[in-house]
Design a protein around this motif. Structure first.
Motif, PDB file in Angstrom:
ATOM      1  N   UNK A  31      -3.218   9.853   3.256  1.00  0.00           N
ATOM      2  CA  UNK A  31      -3.166   8.403   3.010  1.00  0.00           C
ATOM      3  C   UNK A  31      -2.040   7.784   3.828  1.00  0.00           C
TER       4      UNK A  31
ATOM      5  N   UNK B  84     -11.124 -14.154  -3.813  1.00  0.00           N
ATOM      6  CA  UNK B  84     -12.079 -14.390  -4.889  1.00  0.00           C
ATOM      7  C   UNK B  84     -11.414 -14.274  -6.256  1.00  0.00           C
TER       8      UNK B  84
ATOM      9  N   UNK C  56     -13.226  -8.964   3.474  1.00  0.00           N
ATOM     10  CA  UNK C  56     -13.568 -10.360   3.740  1.00  0.00           C
ATOM     11  C   UNK C  56     -13.527 -10.651   5.234  1.00  0.00           C
TER      12      UNK C  56
ATOM     13  N   UNK D 116     -13.204  -4.981  -7.054  1.00  0.00           N
ATOM     14  CA  UNK D 116     -12.491  -6.249  -6.983  1.00  0.00           C
ATOM     15  C   UNK D 116     -11.520  -6.331  -5.813  1.00  0.00           C
ATOM     16  N   UNK D 117     -11.128  -5.198  -5.239  1.00  0.00           N
ATOM     17  CA  UNK D 117     -10.132  -5.260  -4.176  1.00  0.00           C
ATOM     18  C   UNK D 117     -10.824  -5.270  -2.822  1.00  0.00           C
TER      19      UNK D 117
ATOM     20  N   UNK E 172     -10.348   3.254  -1.521  1.00  0.00           N
ATOM     21  CA  UNK E 172     -10.381   4.727  -1.529  1.00  0.00           C
ATOM     22  C   UNK E 172      -9.516   5.256  -2.667  1.00  0.00           C
TER      23      UNK E 172
ATOM     24  N   UNK F  96      -9.221  -4.536   0.087  1.00  0.00           N
ATOM     25  CA  UNK F  96      -8.614  -3.631   1.052  1.00  0.00           C
ATOM     26  C   UNK F  96      -9.263  -2.248   0.986  1.00  0.00           C
TER      27      UNK F  96
ATOM     28  N   UNK G 148     -15.809  -9.297 -11.625  1.00  0.00           N
ATOM     29  CA  UNK G 148     -15.622  -7.843 -11.702  1.00  0.00           C
ATOM     30  C   UNK G 148     -15.046  -7.403 -13.040  1.00  0.00           C
TER      31      UNK G 148
ATOM     32  N   UNK H  84      -1.492  -5.446   1.476  1.00  0.00           N
ATOM     33  CA  UNK H  84      -2.801  -5.990   1.110  1.00  0.00           C
ATOM     34  C   UNK H  84      -2.711  -7.508   1.127  1.00  0.00           C
TER      35      UNK H  84
ATOM     36  N   UNK I  32      -8.932  -4.968  11.421  1.00  0.00           N
ATOM     37  CA  UNK I  32      -8.499  -5.286  10.074  1.00  0.00           C
ATOM     38  C   UNK I  32      -9.141  -4.305   9.120  1.00  0.00           C
ATOM     39  N   UNK I  33      -8.531  -4.145   7.935  1.00  0.00           N
ATOM     40  CA  UNK I  33      -9.189  -3.306   6.934  1.00  0.00           C
ATOM     41  C   UNK I  33      -9.462  -4.102   5.664  1.00  0.00           C
ATOM     42  N   UNK I  34      -9.540  -5.443   5.807  1.00  0.00           N
ATOM     43  CA  UNK I  34      -9.892  -6.280   4.669  1.00  0.00           C
ATOM     44  C   UNK I  34     -11.380  -6.581   4.741  1.00  0.00           C
TER      45      UNK I  34
ATOM     46  N   UNK J 189       0.813  -1.219   0.000  1.00  0.00           N
ATOM     47  CA  UNK J 189       0.000   0.000   0.000  1.00  0.00           C
ATOM     48  C   UNK J 189       0.837   1.256   0.000  1.00  0.00           C
TER      49      UNK J 189
ATOM     50  N   UNK K   1       1.428   2.013  -3.413  1.00  0.00           N
ATOM     51  CA  UNK K   1       0.169   2.452  -4.015  1.00  0.00           C
ATOM     52  C   UNK K   1      -0.061   3.929  -3.742  1.00  0.00           C
TER      53      UNK K   1
ATOM     54  N   UNK L 213      -8.313   0.779   2.067  1.00  0.00           N
ATOM     55  CA  UNK L 213      -7.503   1.915   1.622  1.00  0.00           C
ATOM     56  C   UNK L 213      -7.384   1.896   0.110  1.00  0.00           C
ATOM     57  N   UNK L 214      -7.217   0.683  -0.435  1.00  0.00           N
ATOM     58  CA  UNK L 214      -7.079   0.599  -1.879  1.00  0.00           C
ATOM     59  C   UNK L 214      -8.382   0.971  -2.572  1.00  0.00           C
TER      60      UNK L 214
ATOM     61  N   UNK M  96      -6.290 -11.524  -2.438  1.00  0.00           N
ATOM     62  CA  UNK M  96      -7.739 -11.577  -2.590  1.00  0.00           C
ATOM     63  C   UNK M  96      -8.163 -13.013  -2.871  1.00  0.00           C
TER      64      UNK M  96
END
Lengths: 143, 175, 119
Positions: B56, B72, C108, C25-26, C33, C28, B77, B67, C104-106, B14, B17, C30-31, B70
């Motif tokens: 940020x 899924x 899921x 699709x993400x 945002x 997280x 998407x 991160x 957590x910030x995920x 991140x 990012x 923060x991502x 993922x």
């Protein structure tokens, strides 16, 4: 960052320049690019730089958080107040032509005032938000 | 700029990012200068590349910076996105071409602003006079939104701090 | 049709869809945002590129200049950028609170935690 002497010296030189530039942008917005929004953000970024380099507590001593909250509200009130002033002087809401003898001068005065209001609100909003984020990190993590 | 955006999708760190989104903002500012929007470029450079990045980073310092994978599959998407994109591109076929002076957007109120603002309002910068005078209500609304957002952040983050401080030093007001 | 033609709109669409993809699709927050920010910038670029007139200059009155770029979208986007960063700050503040509450910030993991609380 107490020991990064290069950063400290350079930022000491830069911060007054950035603030001066912010004021220039604020009051020169009629003639060139600029205005309250940009000036507020630039002013806030000078301040955030100060807080990053010299520690947030020092910054809090220079400008306490309540000053920023007062600024936050008063900028907006200044903007709305200019509108009300126009209303009292017999014009429409936010019609600046009645603020001075000449319509164009009135417009100029009105624009300067509300740009100032915008600048104050934006700068204090940004600094308030930054203070809050920064104060989160210094408190003990509860997890 | 688009390459930066795609890199943003793939990156999992991140921190990178956030830095890339700062670069993305700067590139957008350069694009605005090319498109004659000097005021907008000014704002974007100051806000997007400066303040937003700092905020940020502050959030990252408070949370985590990596991160998780993922779980899924990204097929659904991706399908939705490409379908919407195709529809939008189909929609652009009816748009006036870039830089066309006969596009409808240039014929409603803009000519009046350009012709009259010099004598009616005064400042040579048309953006300023439209912003502050012709569209004063809009700008008042925008400032109110900023005010409200700052108050919202105050409520979300300031309240917790105050109660905690009260617990430590009873009686001392936090704000 | 000359080169730019409709190309600027296609860039906007690609950027917009990139942001949209990140948002849906993400996991997280923060991502997400950041994705919203990209989406936002694409809308800004859309407006600004619409306002451009070929041969026009920046909308600052000066003698000897006939064609100005349309100033109205500039005004709208100027304020929108600052409002955008204010709302981004609000979103990030929400993320910080969510992290306080769930650890957590995920997305899921938050969903799993909620389910565990229900059972």
């Amino acid at each position: 960052m107490k020991f990064k002497s290069i950063l400290r010296v350079i930022s000491k030189l830069l911060i007054p320049a950035i603030m001066l530039f912010a004021l220039y942008v604020q009051f020169h917005g009629d003639f060139g690019p600029g205005g309250g929004f940009q000036a507020g953000v630039i002013f806030a970024s000078a301040f955030i730089l100060y807080a990053l380099i010299f520690d947030i507590d020092t910054a809090r001593k220079v400008v306490p958080a309540w000053v920023m909250r007062v600024g936050l509200a008063s900028g907006l009130l200044l903007y709305a107040g200019v509108g009300v002033a126009g209303l009292l002087l017999g014009g429409k809401y936010l019609d600046y032509s009645v603020l001075a003898d000449e319509p164009v001068q009135g417009q100029h005065l009105g624009i300067t005032l509300i740009e100032f209001g915008v600048g104050v609100t934006v700068a204090s909003a940004m600094i308030t938000i930054f203070y809050l984020f920064a104060s989160q990190s210094e408190r003990p993590a509860d997890r | 700029m688009t390459v930066t955006a795609f890199a943003l999708v793939r990156l999992r760190n991140l921190f990178a990012v956030v830095m890339l989104s700062g670069i993305f903002s700067l590139l957008a500012a350069v694009l605005y200068v090319v498109l004659d929007a000097v005021d907008v470029a000014f704002t974007e450079a100051a806000v997007g590349a400066g303040i937003a990045t700092v905020l940020m980073l502050g959030t990252l310092a408070l949370t985590t910076s990596v991160v998780k994978e993922a779980p899924q599959k990204p097929i659904a998407p991706l399908l939705i996105v490409s379908l919407t994109g195709a529809l939008l591109i189909f929609g652009t076929l009816d748009m006036p071409p870039y830089g066309d002076p006969s596009a409808p957007i240039h014929h409603h109120v803009a000519p009046r602003y350009i012709e009259k603002s010099g004598s009616e309002v005064g400042p040579p910068n048309i953006v300023t006079s439209v912003l502050a005078s012709y569209r004063g209500y809009d700008t008042l609304g925008e400032v109110t939104v900023i005010f409200t957002a700052a108050v919202g952040v105050l409520i979300l983050l300031g309240g917790g701090r105050r109660s905690r401080k009260k617990r430590r030093t009873a009686g001392k007001t936090g704000g | 049709m000359e080169f730019p033609g409709l190309f600027n709109y296609w860039i906007v669409v690609v950027l917009m869809m990139t942001g949209f993809y990140i948002v849906i699709a993400q996991g997280n927050l923060v991502k997400k945002v950041v994705g919203l920010n990209i989406f936002q910038v694409s809308v800004f670029v859309f407006y600004i590129s619409m306002s451009k007139i070929r041969g026009g200059t920046a909308p600052i009155l000066d003698e000897g200049i006939e064609i100005y770029t349309n100033p109205l979208p500039h005004v709208l986007i100027l304020t929108a950028i600052v409002v955008g960063v204010a709302t981004t700050a609000l979103a990030l503040a929400l993320v910080v609170r969510i992290r306080d509450a769930y650890g957590t910030i995920e997305e899921e993991e938050i969903g799993q935690l909620e389910q565990e609380e229900e059972t």
